[in-house]
Write a protein that holds these residues in place. Structure first.
Motif, mmCIF file in Angstrom:
data_model
loop_
_atom_site.group_PDB
_atom_site.id
_atom_site.type_symbol
_atom_site.label_atom_id
_atom_site.label_comp_id
_atom_site.label_asym_id
_atom_site.label_seq_id
_atom_site.Cartn_x
_atom_site.Cartn_y
_atom_site.Cartn_z
ATOM 1 N N CYS A 4 51.946 76.374 69.476
ATOM 2 C CA CYS A 4 50.588 75.728 70.149
ATOM 3 C C CYS A 4 49.568 76.856 70.280
ATOM 4 O O CYS A 4 49.919 77.954 70.846
ATOM 5 C CB CYS A 4 50.862 74.938 71.301
ATOM 6 S SG CYS A 4 49.444 74.274 71.973
ATOM 7 N N GLN A 6 46.967 76.417 72.113
ATOM 8 C CA GLN A 6 46.431 76.303 73.732
ATOM 9 C C GLN A 6 47.418 76.995 74.678
ATOM 10 O O GLN A 6 47.347 77.747 75.670
ATOM 11 C CB GLN A 6 46.482 75.000 73.904
ATOM 12 C CG GLN A 6 45.466 74.261 73.079
ATOM 13 C CD GLN A 6 44.064 74.416 73.514
ATOM 14 O OE1 GLN A 6 43.580 74.443 74.243
ATOM 15 N NE2 GLN A 6 43.511 74.594 72.378
ATOM 16 N N CYS A 7 48.929 76.598 74.399
ATOM 17 C CA CYS A 7 49.829 77.210 75.282
ATOM 18 C C CYS A 7 50.978 77.872 75.074
ATOM 19 O O CYS A 7 51.889 78.582 75.653
ATOM 20 C CB CYS A 7 50.272 75.988 76.295
ATOM 21 S SG CYS A 7 51.714 74.964 75.212
ATOM 22 N N CYS A 26 51.861 69.528 70.362
ATOM 23 C CA CYS A 26 52.570 70.428 71.122
ATOM 24 C C CYS A 26 53.747 69.697 71.892
ATOM 25 O O CYS A 26 53.461 68.648 72.652
ATOM 26 C CB CYS A 26 51.706 71.200 72.214
ATOM 27 S SG CYS A 26 52.366 72.363 73.466
ATOM 28 N N CYS A 29 52.086 70.725 76.090
ATOM 29 C CA CYS A 29 50.754 70.290 76.506
ATOM 30 C C CYS A 29 50.397 69.267 75.714
ATOM 31 O O CYS A 29 49.469 68.547 76.311
ATOM 32 C CB CYS A 29 50.009 71.589 76.668
ATOM 33 S SG CYS A 29 48.960 71.931 75.012
HETATM 34 ZN ZN LIG Z 1 50.538 73.417 74.014
#
Ligand SMILES: [Zn+2]
Length: 184
Positions: A4, A6-7, A26, A29
């Protein structure tokens, strides 16, 4: 895609609720990472009865000829992108005219768009992306050494329209190439 953006957790491919296609989602998240086709924007710069072509200095298709074109950047229009690519690849300034071709290339997830354009003045040159840049009449174009099918189809349509005395918008599809025969 493995992780991911994002995270940093791992992603899995699954159909999100309410969706129809599998996406990377993901596992931590739950962000859905959509992947959509890219737009390639370019132009066909004209000067008198010739068109400007660039010999590619980079892969893919190094050494083959193309119209100035490249991936649309965030925050710019397709016309701005076409002019920028011409500046970067051919060191030339153009006036962007009407949209001329829109070509779907679904198997490589791209849509290519070319404008007709006019060189402001016959000034251009090689760049870090182009080994050579030149102006070519229809008979002088290295038709067997064109880098991409979308450029070939755009050039062919241009000269057909020019002979017909009118330019129209060409919307075309490039079919998926046939699978290579198995090697024995
Ligand atoms: Zn994520």
């Amino acid at each position: 895609m493995k992780f991911c953006s994002q995270c940093g957790a791992s992603v899995e491919k699954k159909i999100p609720p309410g969706d129809l296609l599998a996406r990377y989602v993901c596992t931590r998240c739950q962000v859905v990472h959509y992947q959509n086709p890219l737009v390639v924007t370019g132009c066909l710069p004209q000067w008198q009865d010739k068109v400007l072509l660039c010999k590619r200095a980079i892969e893919p298709r190094l050494g083959y000829w193309t119209l100035p074109a490249g991936f649309l950047e965030n925050g710019e229009t397709i016309a701005e992108g076409a002019a920028r690519e011409t500046r970067e690849e051919a060191l030339a300034e153009v006036e962007i005219l009407e949209l001329f071709s829109v070509i779907n290339v679904p198997h490589i997830r791209q849509v290519h768009m070319f404008y007709l354009a006019r060189l402001d003045r016959p000034e251009f040159g090689p760049s870090h992306e182009s080994l050579e840049v030149g102006l070519y009449g229809e008979q002088e174009i290295p038709w067997d050494e064109i880098a991409f099918p979308t450029v070939y189809r755009t050039l062919k349509a241009y000269f057909e329209d020019r002979r017909a005395g009118r330019y129209r918008l060409h919307v075309m599809d490039i079919p998926r190439p046939p699978p290579r025969p198995a090697q024995d």
